[in-house]
Design a protein around this motif. Structure first.
Motif, PDB file in Angstrom:
ATOM      1  N   HIS A 191     -15.293 -38.586  16.056  1.00 38.10           N
ATOM      2  CA  HIS A 191     -16.328 -38.949  15.086  1.00 38.10           C
ATOM      3  C   HIS A 191     -17.110 -37.739  14.579  1.00 38.10           C
ATOM      4  CE1 HIS A 191     -15.951 -43.281  15.151  1.00 38.10           C
ATOM      5  NE2 HIS A 191     -15.976 -43.299  16.472  1.00 38.10           N
ATOM      6  N   ASN A 192     -16.883 -36.575  15.159  1.00 39.27           N
ATOM      7  CA  ASN A 192     -17.661 -35.395  14.760  1.00 39.27           C
ATOM      8  C   ASN A 192     -16.775 -34.200  14.416  1.00 39.27           C
ATOM      9  OD1 ASN A 192     -20.707 -36.087  15.394  1.00 39.27           O
ATOM     10  ND2 ASN A 192     -19.501 -36.904  17.090  1.00 39.27           N
ATOM     11  N   LEU A 193     -15.544 -34.453  13.967  1.00 41.28           N
ATOM     12  CA  LEU A 193     -14.649 -33.360  13.593  1.00 41.28           C
ATOM     13  C   LEU A 193     -15.195 -32.550  12.422  1.00 41.28           C
ATOM     14  CD1 LEU A 193     -11.080 -34.930  13.911  1.00 41.28           C
ATOM     15  CD2 LEU A 193     -12.084 -33.138  15.319  1.00 41.28           C
ATOM     16  N   ASP A 194     -15.953 -33.202  11.537  1.00 39.80           N
ATOM     17  CA  ASP A 194     -16.520 -32.486  10.399  1.00 39.80           C
ATOM     18  C   ASP A 194     -17.559 -31.456  10.823  1.00 39.80           C
ATOM     19  OD1 ASP A 194     -18.106 -34.567  11.298  1.00 39.80           O
ATOM     20  OD2 ASP A 194     -19.061 -34.885   9.357  1.00 39.80           O
ATOM     21  N   VAL A 195     -18.075 -31.604  12.046  1.00 37.16           N
ATOM     22  CA  VAL A 195     -19.026 -30.626  12.584  1.00 37.16           C
ATOM     23  C   VAL A 195     -18.323 -29.639  13.510  1.00 37.16           C
ATOM     24  CG1 VAL A 195     -21.121 -30.331  13.961  1.00 37.16           C
ATOM     25  CG2 VAL A 195     -20.911 -32.295  12.404  1.00 37.16           C
ATOM     26  N   VAL A 196     -17.373 -30.146  14.299  1.00 43.59           N
ATOM     27  CA  VAL A 196     -16.706 -29.311  15.303  1.00 43.59           C
ATOM     28  C   VAL A 196     -15.821 -28.252  14.648  1.00 43.59           C
ATOM     29  CG1 VAL A 196     -15.047 -29.332  17.206  1.00 43.59           C
ATOM     30  CG2 VAL A 196     -16.777 -31.132  17.038  1.00 43.59           C
TER      31      VAL A 196
END
Length: 417
Positions: free
Chosen positions: A346-351
């Motif tokens: 759910h946080n690939l856009d940040v990771v």
């Protein structure tokens, strides 16, 4: 609580007196938990990315293509308005639009490119496709009958070095027969817009003109190539296509997006299946680390097993103790993997940007994939499957060591105690 569960839970926590009396899990048990957790997390993240790619691919294709196409067997369809009205009466059909699709060759400033020319009615086409979302300059409404305007794909316009306002030459294969030779039909079109669908097939090989201009250029009179349909539920396309085909005469051909673009989705499905199998093997390796953990536990606890047997414990009860111990180790790793996998998915856009900043490497090239960020879509059906299969693998890994524990002979085990 039955004593088997009490003993199994106690064996799971390997106690050792340290400063402060802390309890800690044995090293091998910890490795087994971490391995299972990493394998499950990797499965969730990879399948989520594959689901995201599949959805992105479907969105980009259906942003230009239609859910269902009705065309004539000879490439031409008469009385298309009647066919469109008949198709729209189906409860699952949202809109219909006619089209003319032929091959052509575009030329501009000594650059020549082959292309697919599609004649459309701008107002009707917007109801069955999402060109408005993909337009970079201009709009479909700039296609006026008799003006001979043309909208090019981004890569096609780049290859021709053509911009909005330039006049490109369209050469149709249907020629004019003269006593001297067969001359191709040539017409100049003004570039009124450029679209970018993100699919190379369309961006480099599709040009849009007005339906009436296409009919004039390709000498089709009032005929069209077919009718494109948009549905309320795109996944119902095979069923709706079959139902519509039964209501039409035999001179028409009905096809849906699952057939016309089967290779794309089949490739993604095969890749997803293979990645799932490979990553499940990683989970299996981690799960079978539990075997070594339980084998060592059985060796260490032989005296305890013998005492339990002399107190009346059955072999089945001994087996239950060690099955529970292995199941707890697997479940802790499994739950940790699910939590970590969901958090990461759910946080690939940040990771991904953070990793690119730390490492200085380009992990996701937006110019190559035409997608601003790595797509990810978590399907709970995938999560349930991953958890179920992983837990079964964990239980299978506990069977042999637990069976060996149940076969321990109390007399042999207590001989040197």
């Amino acid at each position: 609580m039955r004593y088997e569960f009490l003993v199994g839970l106690r064996y799971t926590r390997s106690r050792r007196r340290a400063q402060g009396g802390n309890r800690f899990i044995s090293f091998i048990s910890l490795v087994s938990m971490l391995g299972t957790g990493l394998g499950v997390a990797a499965l969730i993240v990879v399948l989520s990315v594959m689901n995201g790619f599949q959805e992105e691919l479907r969105t980009r294709i259906l942003g230009v293509a239609a859910h269902i196409q009705i065309s004539g067997n000879d490439g031409e369809l008469e009385s298309w308005q009647q066919v469109a009205d008949q198709a729209v009466h189906h409860p699952d059909v949202r809109a219909a639009a006619p089209y003319v699709q032929e091959q052509g060759m575009l030329s501009f400033d000594q650059n020549v490119r082959g292309t697919i020319v599609r004649g459309v009615l701008p107002g009707a086409e917007e109801q069955v496709a999402d060109f408005a979302r993909h337009m970079r300059t201009g709009s479909l409404e700039d296609l006026k009958p008799g003006r001979f305007g043309i909208v090019l794909g981004r890569d096609l316009a780049y290859a021709l070095r053509a911009r909005v306002g330039d006049k490109v030459t369209l050469i149709a294969p249907q020629g004019l027969v003269t006593p001297a030779a067969v001359l191709p039909r040539v017409k100049q079109f003004e570039v009124v817009g450029v679209f970018e669908a993100g699919m190379y097939e369309y961006d480099s090989g599709l040009a849009l003109i007005h339906l009436q201009d296409a009919q004039v250029l390709y000498r089709m009179d009032d005929r069209v190539s077919g009718v494109r349909l948009k549905l309320d539920d795109l996944f119902a396309a095979p069923r709706v296509a079959s139902e519509i085909a039964l209501t039409l005469d035999g001179n028409m051909m009905v096809s849906d997006w699952t057939r016309t673009h089967a290779n794309f989705f089949r490739a993604v499905a095969i890749e997803k299946t293979m990645m799932t199998v490979i990553l499940f093997l990683i989970v299996a390796v981690a799960a079978f680390n539990i075997v070594s953990t339980l084998v060592m536990a059985v060796q260490e606890k032989q005296a305890d097993i013998a005492i339990l047997r002399t107190l009346g414990a059955s072999p089945r009860s001994i087996m239950t103790v060690f099955v529970l111990q292995g199941a707890v180790i697997g479940m802790v790793g499994l739950l940790g993997g699910v939590a970590g996998g969901l958090l990461l998915a759910h946080n690939l856009d940040v990771v991904i940007p953070a990793l690119e900043k730390i490492t200085g490497a380009t992990l996701w090239n937006r110019e190559v994939y035409f997608i601003s960020e790595l797509p990810s879509k978590v399907l709970w059906s995938d999560v349930v499957t991953i958890v179920s299969v992983s837990f079964v693998l964990t239980l299978v890994a506990t069977l042999y060591p637990s069976w060996r524990a149940s076969r321990v002979n109390p007399a042999e085990a207590l001989r040197y105690e």
